[in-house]
Design a protein around this motif. Structure first.
Motif, PDB file in Angstrom:
ATOM      1  N   LEU A   1       0.632  -0.893   0.220  1.00 31.47           N
ATOM      2  CA  LEU A   1      -0.110   0.178  -0.273  1.00 31.47           C
ATOM      3  C   LEU A   1       0.652   0.834  -0.677  1.00 31.47           C
ATOM      4  N   GLU A   2       2.087   1.412   0.649  1.00 29.40           N
ATOM      5  CA  GLU A   2       2.939   2.319   0.901  1.00 29.40           C
ATOM      6  C   GLU A   2       3.439   2.548  -0.353  1.00 29.40           C
ATOM      7  N   GLU A   3       4.171   1.323  -1.317  1.00 29.03           N
ATOM      8  CA  GLU A   3       4.093   1.942  -2.467  1.00 29.03           C
ATOM      9  C   GLU A   3       3.175   2.366  -3.696  1.00 29.03           C
ATOM     10  N   GLU A   4       1.952   1.978  -3.520  1.00 36.98           N
ATOM     11  CA  GLU A   4       0.778   2.219  -4.331  1.00 36.98           C
ATOM     12  C   GLU A   4       0.753   3.636  -3.789  1.00 36.98           C
ATOM     13  N   ILE A   5       0.897   3.972  -3.311  1.00 36.88           N
ATOM     14  CA  ILE A   5       0.474   5.788  -2.694  1.00 36.88           C
ATOM     15  C   ILE A   5       1.526   5.839  -2.974  1.00 36.88           C
ATOM     16  N   ILE A   6       2.873   6.780  -2.919  1.00 34.64           N
ATOM     17  CA  ILE A   6       4.505   6.590  -4.210  1.00 34.64           C
ATOM     18  C   ILE A   6       3.837   6.969  -4.880  1.00 34.64           C
ATOM     19  N   GLN A   7       2.998   5.695  -5.710  1.00 36.18           N
ATOM     20  CA  GLN A   7       3.199   5.740  -7.256  1.00 36.18           C
ATOM     21  C   GLN A   7       2.636   6.532  -7.500  1.00 36.18           C
ATOM     22  N   LEU A   8       1.654   7.481  -6.916  1.00 34.12           N
ATOM     23  CA  LEU A   8       0.693   8.229  -6.999  1.00 34.12           C
ATOM     24  C   LEU A   8       0.739   9.429  -7.716  1.00 34.12           C
ATOM     25  N   ALA A   9       2.155   9.666  -6.895  1.00 34.87           N
ATOM     26  CA  ALA A   9       2.620  10.829  -7.199  1.00 34.87           C
ATOM     27  C   ALA A   9       2.950  11.449  -8.442  1.00 34.87           C
ATOM     28  N   PRO A  10       3.780  10.708  -9.705  1.00 28.67           N
ATOM     29  CA  PRO A  10       4.239  10.797 -10.725  1.00 28.67           C
ATOM     30  C   PRO A  10       2.598  10.851 -11.113  1.00 28.67           C
ATOM     31  N   VAL A  11       1.919  10.687 -11.343  1.00 29.70           N
ATOM     32  CA  VAL A  11       0.262  10.592 -12.460  1.00 29.70           C
ATOM     33  C   VAL A  11      -0.054  12.021 -12.070  1.00 29.70           C
ATOM     34  N   VAL A  12      -0.300  11.909 -10.605  1.00 28.51           N
ATOM     35  CA  VAL A  12      -1.242  12.785 -10.154  1.00 28.51           C
ATOM     36  C   VAL A  12      -0.156  14.394 -10.674  1.00 28.51           C
ATOM     37  N   ALA A  13       1.073  14.993 -10.538  1.00 23.97           N
ATOM     38  CA  ALA A  13       1.946  15.599 -10.905  1.00 23.97           C
ATOM     39  C   ALA A  13       2.298  15.787 -12.269  1.00 23.97           C
ATOM     40  N   ILE A  14       1.873  14.606 -13.320  1.00 23.30           N
ATOM     41  CA  ILE A  14       1.710  15.355 -14.419  1.00 23.30           C
ATOM     42  C   ILE A  14       0.209  15.750 -15.163  1.00 23.30           C
ATOM     43  N   LYS A  15      -0.908  14.992 -14.570  1.00 25.79           N
ATOM     44  CA  LYS A  15      -1.929  15.707 -14.134  1.00 25.79           C
ATOM     45  C   LYS A  15      -1.975  16.770 -14.210  1.00 25.79           C
ATOM     46  N   ASP A  16      -2.019  17.423 -12.985  1.00 25.15           N
ATOM     47  CA  ASP A  16      -2.433  18.645 -12.008  1.00 25.15           C
ATOM     48  C   ASP A  16      -1.028  19.380 -12.122  1.00 25.15           C
ATOM     49  N   LYS A  17      -0.367  20.352 -12.717  1.00 23.82           N
ATOM     50  CA  LYS A  17       0.503  20.618 -13.072  1.00 23.82           C
ATOM     51  C   LYS A  17       0.822  22.424 -11.628  1.00 23.82           C
ATOM     52  N   SER A  18      -0.024  22.362 -10.912  1.00 22.77           N
ATOM     53  CA  SER A  18       0.067  23.383  -9.848  1.00 22.77           C
ATOM     54  C   SER A  18       0.587  22.590  -8.914  1.00 22.77           C
ATOM     55  N   LYS A  19       0.530  21.242  -8.678  1.00 24.31           N
ATOM     56  CA  LYS A  19       1.155  20.006  -8.066  1.00 24.31           C
ATOM     57  C   LYS A  19       2.834  19.566  -8.015  1.00 24.31           C
ATOM     58  N   THR A  20       2.929  20.025  -9.278  1.00 26.11           N
ATOM     59  CA  THR A  20       4.243  19.624  -9.778  1.00 26.11           C
ATOM     60  C   THR A  20       5.174  19.510  -8.821  1.00 26.11           C
ATOM     61  N   ASP A  21       5.837  20.972  -8.756  1.00 26.85           N
ATOM     62  CA  ASP A  21       6.773  20.894  -7.662  1.00 26.85           C
ATOM     63  C   ASP A  21       6.963  20.615  -6.491  1.00 26.85           C
ATOM     64  N   ASP A  22       5.707  20.796  -5.677  1.00 27.06           N
ATOM     65  CA  ASP A  22       5.737  19.602  -4.208  1.00 27.06           C
ATOM     66  C   ASP A  22       5.670  18.384  -4.340  1.00 27.06           C
ATOM     67  N   LEU A  23       4.924  17.289  -5.398  1.00 29.07           N
ATOM     68  CA  LEU A  23       5.251  15.938  -5.560  1.00 29.07           C
ATOM     69  C   LEU A  23       6.900  15.530  -5.605  1.00 29.07           C
ATOM     70  N   ARG A  24       7.537  17.151  -6.749  1.00 25.50           N
ATOM     71  CA  ARG A  24       8.586  16.395  -6.744  1.00 25.50           C
ATOM     72  C   ARG A  24       9.712  16.444  -5.591  1.00 25.50           C
TER      73      ARG A  24
END
Length: 391
Positions: A74-97
Protein backbone atom coordinates in the motif's frame (compact mmCIF):
# COMPACT_ATOMS: atom_id res chain seq x y z
CA UNK A 1 -5.73 -18.04 25.55
CA UNK A 2 -4.60 -16.24 22.38
CA UNK A 3 -7.26 -13.76 21.23
CA UNK A 4 -7.01 -14.70 17.57
CA UNK A 5 -10.55 -13.63 16.64
CA UNK A 6 -10.11 -10.19 18.23
CA UNK A 7 -6.77 -9.69 16.45
CA UNK A 8 -8.23 -10.59 13.05
CA UNK A 9 -11.11 -8.20 13.63
CA UNK A 10 -8.71 -5.43 14.66
CA UNK A 11 -6.56 -5.91 11.55
CA UNK A 12 -9.70 -5.74 9.42
CA UNK A 13 -10.67 -2.49 11.14
CA UNK A 14 -7.24 -0.98 10.33
CA UNK A 15 -7.56 -2.11 6.70
CA UNK A 16 -10.95 -0.39 6.40
CA UNK A 17 -9.49 2.77 7.94
CA UNK A 18 -6.65 2.80 5.41
CA UNK A 19 -9.01 2.07 2.52
CA UNK A 20 -11.10 5.09 3.52
CA UNK A 21 -7.98 7.27 3.60
CA UNK A 22 -6.92 6.07 0.14
CA UNK A 23 -10.30 7.06 -1.32
CA UNK A 24 -10.42 10.40 0.54
CA UNK A 25 -6.97 11.60 -0.54
CA UNK A 26 -6.58 9.93 -3.95
CA UNK A 27 -5.66 13.27 -5.54
CA UNK A 28 -3.28 14.33 -2.79
CA UNK A 29 -0.49 11.72 -2.41
CA UNK A 30 1.43 13.84 0.11
CA UNK A 31 -1.44 14.07 2.58
CA UNK A 32 -2.34 10.46 1.92
CA UNK A 33 1.22 9.39 2.73
CA UNK A 34 1.23 11.45 5.94
CA UNK A 35 -2.11 10.00 7.08
CA UNK A 36 -0.99 6.51 6.14
CA UNK A 37 2.01 6.74 8.45
CA UNK A 38 0.05 8.35 11.25
CA UNK A 39 -2.46 5.51 11.06
CA UNK A 40 0.22 2.84 10.83
CA UNK A 41 2.19 4.17 13.80
CA UNK A 42 -1.00 4.65 15.77
CA UNK A 43 -1.81 0.95 15.57
CA UNK A 44 1.68 -0.60 15.67
CA UNK A 45 2.08 -0.57 19.46
CA UNK A 46 -1.22 -2.36 20.00
CA UNK A 47 -0.60 -4.89 17.20
CA UNK A 48 2.87 -5.72 18.50
CA UNK A 49 1.82 -6.15 22.12
CA UNK A 50 1.79 -9.74 23.39
CA UNK A 51 -0.24 -8.68 26.45
CA UNK A 52 -2.95 -7.07 24.30
CA UNK A 53 -3.73 -10.38 22.60
CA UNK A 54 -2.77 -12.72 25.44
CA UNK A 55 -0.22 -14.16 23.06
CA UNK A 56 2.45 -16.04 25.01
CA UNK A 57 3.54 -18.16 22.03
CA UNK A 58 3.95 -15.34 19.47
CA UNK A 59 1.14 -16.76 17.34
CA UNK A 60 -0.01 -13.24 16.40
CA UNK A 61 2.86 -12.88 13.93
CA UNK A 62 1.20 -15.42 11.63
CA UNK A 63 -1.44 -12.72 11.10
CA UNK A 64 0.55 -9.52 11.61
CA UNK A 65 3.42 -10.36 9.22
CA UNK A 66 1.15 -10.85 6.17
CA UNK A 67 -0.63 -7.62 7.14
CA UNK A 68 2.72 -5.80 7.29
CA UNK A 69 3.44 -7.10 3.79
CA UNK A 70 0.14 -5.58 2.65
CA UNK A 71 1.11 -2.28 4.26
CA UNK A 72 4.39 -2.24 2.32
CA UNK A 73 2.46 -2.77 -0.92
CA UNK A 74 0.00 0.00 0.00
CA UNK A 75 2.83 2.41 0.81
CA UNK A 76 4.36 1.79 -2.61
CA UNK A 77 0.99 2.33 -4.30
CA UNK A 78 0.69 5.70 -2.54
CA UNK A 79 4.18 6.76 -3.62
CA UNK A 80 3.46 5.63 -7.18
CA UNK A 81 0.50 8.05 -7.27
CA UNK A 82 2.82 11.05 -7.05
CA UNK A 83 4.00 11.26 -10.70
CA UNK A 84 0.50 10.44 -11.96
CA UNK A 85 -1.02 13.39 -10.10
CA UNK A 86 1.99 15.61 -10.90
CA UNK A 87 1.49 15.11 -14.65
CA UNK A 88 -2.27 15.58 -14.38
CA UNK A 89 -2.22 18.67 -12.12
CA UNK A 90 0.68 21.03 -12.91
CA UNK A 91 -0.06 23.16 -9.85
CA UNK A 92 1.08 20.24 -7.68
CA UNK A 93 4.13 19.21 -9.72
CA UNK A 94 6.80 21.03 -7.70
CA UNK A 95 5.45 19.88 -4.35
CA UNK A 96 5.15 16.27 -5.51
CA UNK A 97 8.64 16.32 -7.02
CA UNK A 98 10.02 17.63 -3.72
CA UNK A 99 8.09 14.91 -1.90
CA UNK A 100 9.73 12.23 -4.06
CA UNK A 101 13.14 13.87 -3.63
CA UNK A 102 12.85 13.84 0.16
CA UNK A 103 15.77 12.17 1.93
CA UNK A 104 13.55 9.32 3.10
CA UNK A 105 12.44 8.43 -0.43
CA UNK A 106 14.89 9.66 -3.08
CA UNK A 107 12.66 8.10 -5.73
CA UNK A 108 14.50 9.21 -8.86
CA UNK A 109 12.65 6.56 -10.86
CA UNK A 110 9.34 8.34 -10.20
CA UNK A 111 10.87 11.80 -10.62
CA UNK A 112 11.91 10.58 -14.07
CA UNK A 113 8.29 9.75 -14.85
CA UNK A 114 7.30 13.39 -14.23
CA UNK A 115 9.48 14.11 -17.24
CA UNK A 116 10.17 17.87 -17.21
CA UNK A 117 13.29 20.06 -17.14
CA UNK A 118 13.51 20.29 -13.34
CA UNK A 119 13.18 16.53 -13.02
CA UNK A 120 15.96 15.97 -15.55
CA UNK A 121 18.28 18.39 -13.73
CA UNK A 122 17.65 16.64 -10.40
CA UNK A 123 18.43 13.22 -11.91
CA UNK A 124 21.47 14.57 -13.77
CA UNK A 125 22.88 16.05 -10.56
CA UNK A 126 22.21 12.81 -8.67
CA UNK A 127 23.93 10.82 -11.42
CA UNK A 128 27.10 12.91 -11.17
CA UNK A 129 27.08 12.57 -7.37
CA UNK A 130 26.64 8.80 -7.73
CA UNK A 131 30.06 8.49 -9.39
CA UNK A 132 31.83 9.17 -6.08
CA UNK A 133 29.48 7.46 -3.61
CA UNK A 134 30.50 4.44 -1.60
CA UNK A 135 28.88 1.19 -2.66
CA UNK A 136 26.59 1.07 0.40
CA UNK A 137 25.17 4.52 -0.41
CA UNK A 138 24.40 3.67 -4.04
CA UNK A 139 20.84 4.25 -5.20
CA UNK A 140 19.15 1.78 -7.55
CA UNK A 141 16.61 4.44 -8.46
CA UNK A 142 19.00 6.78 -10.31
CA UNK A 143 19.48 4.54 -13.33
CA UNK A 144 15.75 3.80 -13.35
CA UNK A 145 15.10 7.55 -13.35
CA UNK A 146 17.47 8.04 -16.27
CA UNK A 147 15.73 5.29 -18.22
CA UNK A 148 12.30 6.78 -17.51
CA UNK A 149 13.17 10.31 -18.56
CA UNK A 150 15.28 9.00 -21.45
CA UNK A 151 12.08 7.68 -23.03
CA UNK A 152 11.19 11.31 -23.75
CA UNK A 153 12.81 12.45 -27.00
CA UNK A 154 13.79 15.84 -25.59
CA UNK A 155 16.02 14.25 -22.92
CA UNK A 156 17.14 11.07 -24.69
CA UNK A 157 20.45 12.40 -26.06
CA UNK A 158 21.36 13.90 -22.68
CA UNK A 159 20.69 10.58 -20.97
CA UNK A 160 22.84 8.69 -23.49
CA UNK A 161 25.68 11.17 -22.86
CA UNK A 162 25.40 10.58 -19.12
CA UNK A 163 25.69 6.84 -19.66
CA UNK A 164 28.76 7.33 -21.84
CA UNK A 165 30.35 9.56 -19.22
CA UNK A 166 29.44 7.26 -16.35
CA UNK A 167 32.04 4.55 -16.95
CA UNK A 168 34.93 7.00 -17.31
CA UNK A 169 33.91 8.57 -14.01
CA UNK A 170 33.52 5.18 -12.35
CA UNK A 171 37.07 4.21 -13.37
CA UNK A 172 38.44 7.38 -11.81
CA UNK A 173 36.57 6.76 -8.56
CA UNK A 174 36.49 2.97 -8.32
CA UNK A 175 38.96 2.96 -5.43
CA UNK A 176 39.36 6.00 -3.20
CA UNK A 177 41.60 6.14 -0.15
CA UNK A 178 41.95 2.37 -0.39
CA UNK A 179 38.19 1.76 -0.14
CA UNK A 180 35.90 0.35 -2.80
CA UNK A 181 33.50 3.06 -3.94
CA UNK A 182 30.88 2.20 -6.50
CA UNK A 183 30.79 -1.32 -7.93
CA UNK A 184 27.04 -1.44 -7.21
CA UNK A 185 26.42 1.73 -9.23
CA UNK A 186 28.67 0.50 -11.99
CA UNK A 187 26.56 -2.66 -12.29
CA UNK A 188 23.35 -0.61 -12.36
CA UNK A 189 24.69 1.54 -15.19
CA UNK A 190 25.70 -1.57 -17.15
CA UNK A 191 22.16 -2.91 -16.96
CA UNK A 192 20.92 0.60 -17.70
CA UNK A 193 22.78 0.56 -21.02
CA UNK A 194 20.83 -2.55 -21.94
CA UNK A 195 17.52 -0.98 -20.95
CA UNK A 196 18.29 2.18 -22.88
CA UNK A 197 18.82 0.05 -25.99
CA UNK A 198 21.31 2.31 -27.77
CA UNK A 199 23.84 0.45 -29.93
CA UNK A 200 26.22 3.41 -29.65
CA UNK A 201 26.77 2.46 -25.99
CA UNK A 202 28.53 -0.78 -27.04
CA UNK A 203 31.91 0.97 -27.25
CA UNK A 204 31.51 2.29 -23.71
CA UNK A 205 30.58 -1.19 -22.48
CA UNK A 206 33.61 -2.77 -24.19
CA UNK A 207 35.85 -0.18 -22.59
CA UNK A 208 34.21 -0.87 -19.23
CA UNK A 209 34.68 -4.63 -19.63
CA UNK A 210 38.36 -4.15 -20.37
CA UNK A 211 38.79 -2.20 -17.14
CA UNK A 212 36.66 -4.49 -14.98
CA UNK A 213 38.32 -7.68 -16.21
CA UNK A 214 41.81 -6.53 -15.32
CA UNK A 215 43.63 -8.66 -12.76
CA UNK A 216 44.62 -5.36 -11.12
CA UNK A 217 40.99 -4.34 -10.52
CA UNK A 218 39.21 -5.01 -7.23
CA UNK A 219 37.36 -8.34 -7.08
CA UNK A 220 34.02 -6.51 -6.72
CA UNK A 221 34.87 -4.63 -9.94
CA UNK A 222 35.76 -7.95 -11.62
CA UNK A 223 32.22 -9.09 -10.85
CA UNK A 224 30.73 -6.25 -12.91
CA UNK A 225 31.97 -8.04 -16.05
CA UNK A 226 28.86 -10.23 -15.76
CA UNK A 227 26.27 -7.45 -16.13
CA UNK A 228 28.41 -5.80 -18.84
CA UNK A 229 28.52 -9.06 -20.82
CA UNK A 230 24.73 -9.39 -20.51
CA UNK A 231 24.31 -5.80 -21.68
CA UNK A 232 26.50 -6.44 -24.73
CA UNK A 233 24.41 -9.50 -25.45
CA UNK A 234 21.19 -7.49 -25.18
CA UNK A 235 22.43 -4.74 -27.50
CA UNK A 236 23.31 -7.24 -30.24
CA UNK A 237 27.10 -7.02 -30.08
CA UNK A 238 28.47 -9.04 -33.01
CA UNK A 239 32.22 -8.59 -32.69
CA UNK A 240 34.95 -10.89 -31.40
CA UNK A 241 34.32 -12.56 -28.03
CA UNK A 242 37.86 -13.65 -27.22
CA UNK A 243 38.02 -11.11 -24.37
CA UNK A 244 35.22 -12.97 -22.54
CA UNK A 245 36.93 -16.32 -23.04
CA UNK A 246 40.18 -14.83 -21.76
CA UNK A 247 38.50 -13.54 -18.60
CA UNK A 248 36.80 -16.89 -17.99
CA UNK A 249 40.14 -18.62 -18.42
CA UNK A 250 41.36 -16.76 -15.34
CA UNK A 251 38.24 -16.86 -13.17
CA UNK A 252 35.88 -19.71 -14.17
CA UNK A 253 37.57 -22.49 -12.22
CA UNK A 254 38.36 -20.32 -9.19
CA UNK A 255 34.81 -18.97 -8.86
CA UNK A 256 32.85 -21.84 -10.40
CA UNK A 257 29.12 -21.19 -10.45
CA UNK A 258 29.35 -17.59 -9.22
CA UNK A 259 26.88 -15.18 -10.75
CA UNK A 260 29.48 -13.13 -12.62
CA UNK A 261 31.12 -16.25 -14.08
CA UNK A 262 27.77 -17.65 -15.16
CA UNK A 263 26.69 -14.33 -16.70
CA UNK A 264 29.90 -14.32 -18.74
CA UNK A 265 29.35 -17.93 -19.81
CA UNK A 266 25.73 -17.21 -20.70
CA UNK A 267 26.79 -14.22 -22.83
CA UNK A 268 29.51 -16.27 -24.53
CA UNK A 269 27.06 -19.06 -25.40
CA UNK A 270 24.49 -16.62 -26.78
CA UNK A 271 26.95 -14.47 -28.72
CA UNK A 272 28.44 -17.62 -30.32
CA UNK A 273 24.97 -19.24 -30.67
CA UNK A 274 26.58 -22.25 -28.98
CA UNK A 275 23.77 -24.35 -27.51
CA UNK A 276 26.00 -27.46 -27.45
CA UNK A 277 28.45 -25.90 -24.97
CA UNK A 278 25.55 -24.66 -22.84
CA UNK A 279 24.13 -28.18 -22.72
CA UNK A 280 27.54 -29.69 -21.97
CA UNK A 281 27.79 -27.37 -18.96
CA UNK A 282 24.24 -28.30 -17.94
CA UNK A 283 25.16 -31.99 -18.01
CA UNK A 284 28.42 -31.70 -16.12
CA UNK A 285 27.75 -29.13 -13.40
CA UNK A 286 25.57 -28.52 -10.36
CA UNK A 287 26.74 -24.98 -9.55
CA UNK A 288 25.43 -22.42 -12.00
CA UNK A 289 22.94 -24.90 -13.38
CA UNK A 290 20.12 -22.32 -13.58
CA UNK A 291 21.86 -19.94 -15.93
CA UNK A 292 22.88 -22.74 -18.27
CA UNK A 293 19.16 -23.52 -18.47
CA UNK A 294 18.49 -19.85 -19.27
CA UNK A 295 20.98 -20.07 -22.13
CA UNK A 296 19.34 -23.21 -23.51
CA UNK A 297 15.89 -21.59 -23.34
CA UNK A 298 17.09 -18.30 -24.84
CA UNK A 299 18.85 -20.19 -27.65
CA UNK A 300 15.60 -22.11 -28.13
CA UNK A 301 17.57 -25.37 -27.90
CA UNK A 302 14.62 -27.72 -28.36
CA UNK A 303 17.03 -30.55 -29.20
CA UNK A 304 17.79 -30.89 -25.49
CA UNK A 305 14.25 -30.53 -24.13
CA UNK A 306 13.83 -34.21 -23.25
CA UNK A 307 17.18 -34.36 -21.43
CA UNK A 308 16.12 -31.34 -19.36
CA UNK A 309 12.79 -33.02 -18.53
CA UNK A 310 14.61 -36.20 -17.53
CA UNK A 311 16.67 -34.34 -14.94
CA UNK A 312 13.92 -32.33 -13.23
CA UNK A 313 12.81 -35.25 -11.04
CA UNK A 314 16.14 -35.16 -9.18
CA UNK A 315 15.98 -31.44 -8.38
CA UNK A 316 15.55 -30.64 -4.68
CA UNK A 317 16.44 -26.94 -4.58
CA UNK A 318 13.13 -25.00 -4.74
CA UNK A 319 14.68 -22.11 -6.69
CA UNK A 320 16.34 -24.33 -9.30
CA UNK A 321 13.08 -26.24 -9.62
CA UNK A 322 11.38 -23.01 -10.70
CA UNK A 323 14.16 -22.41 -13.26
CA UNK A 324 13.64 -25.91 -14.70
CA UNK A 325 9.88 -25.36 -14.95
CA UNK A 326 10.33 -22.03 -16.76
CA UNK A 327 12.93 -23.42 -19.19
CA UNK A 328 10.74 -26.43 -20.04
CA UNK A 329 7.68 -24.24 -20.55
CA UNK A 330 9.60 -21.94 -22.90
CA UNK A 331 11.16 -24.74 -24.93
CA UNK A 332 7.75 -26.37 -25.31
CA UNK A 333 6.01 -23.19 -26.48
CA UNK A 334 8.59 -20.97 -28.21
CA UNK A 335 8.41 -20.96 -32.00
CA UNK A 336 11.52 -18.82 -32.44
CA UNK A 337 14.30 -17.12 -30.49
CA UNK A 338 12.86 -14.77 -27.85
CA UNK A 339 13.39 -11.04 -28.23
CA UNK A 340 16.32 -9.71 -26.14
CA UNK A 341 13.91 -8.03 -23.71
CA UNK A 342 11.98 -11.29 -23.24
CA UNK A 343 14.92 -13.58 -22.53
CA UNK A 344 14.68 -15.87 -19.55
CA UNK A 345 17.94 -14.60 -18.06
CA UNK A 346 16.24 -11.35 -16.98
CA UNK A 347 14.03 -13.30 -14.56
CA UNK A 348 17.14 -13.66 -12.41
CA UNK A 349 16.90 -9.94 -11.66
CA UNK A 350 19.47 -7.19 -11.85
CA UNK A 351 20.54 -6.69 -8.25
CA UNK A 352 24.01 -7.68 -7.13
CA UNK A 353 24.80 -9.95 -4.19
CA UNK A 354 26.25 -6.85 -2.52
CA UNK A 355 22.89 -5.08 -2.70
CA UNK A 356 21.14 -8.14 -1.25
CA UNK A 357 23.66 -8.41 1.59
CA UNK A 358 23.04 -4.73 2.34
CA UNK A 359 19.35 -5.49 2.81
CA UNK A 360 17.77 -4.84 -0.57
CA UNK A 361 14.76 -7.02 -1.42
CA UNK A 362 15.44 -9.57 -4.15
CA UNK A 363 14.22 -8.98 -7.71
CA UNK A 364 14.93 -12.62 -8.64
CA UNK A 365 11.63 -13.94 -10.01
CA UNK A 366 12.63 -17.55 -9.36
CA UNK A 367 13.20 -16.80 -5.67
CA UNK A 368 9.80 -15.10 -5.50
CA UNK A 369 8.08 -18.09 -7.11
CA UNK A 370 9.89 -20.55 -4.83
CA UNK A 371 8.77 -18.58 -1.78
CA UNK A 372 5.19 -18.48 -2.99
CA UNK A 373 4.96 -22.11 -4.03
CA UNK A 374 6.58 -23.41 -0.85
CA UNK A 375 4.89 -20.83 1.41
CA UNK A 376 8.33 -20.00 2.81
CA UNK A 377 9.62 -16.43 2.76
CA UNK A 378 12.99 -17.52 4.15
CA UNK A 379 14.25 -18.82 0.80
CA UNK A 380 17.27 -16.86 -0.46
CA UNK A 381 19.85 -17.22 -3.17
CA UNK A 382 23.27 -15.79 -2.38
CA UNK A 383 25.84 -17.62 -4.44
CA UNK A 384 28.90 -16.12 -2.81
CA UNK A 385 29.90 -14.17 0.27
CA UNK A 386 30.99 -10.56 0.24
CA UNK A 387 33.37 -10.74 3.18
CA UNK A 388 36.19 -9.27 1.13
CA UNK A 389 34.20 -6.30 -0.11
CA UNK A 390 36.45 -3.73 1.55
CA UNK A 391 39.70 -5.62 1.24
Amino acid sequence: MFKKKELIEYIQKVKEELDHLKKSFANDPIKLYEHFWQTRRGHEKKLNSADEWNDTNNERWDFINPFNDELEILEEEIIQLAPVVAIKDKSKTDDLRNFLYHQHLKRFDLIGKIGDDKSFEIIKKATIEEFTKKYYDASPYIVQGLIEIGRIEKYHAGVVDLFKKSFDEFYLNAIKDGELINSVSMQSFAFGCANLGEIELIDSLLKAYNYCSSEYSHYEINKVTGPIALALCFLGYNGKVKFISKFLGKYEELYEGSDFVMDNLYALWLLKKDEDSAFEYFQDHEQGLGKSLCALADLNAKTYLQEIKNRISSVTDPIILEVFKEAIKRLETQTELPLPSERMIWLYGKKSTTELVLGSETDNEFVRRARKNSNNNNIFEITETDEDIDS
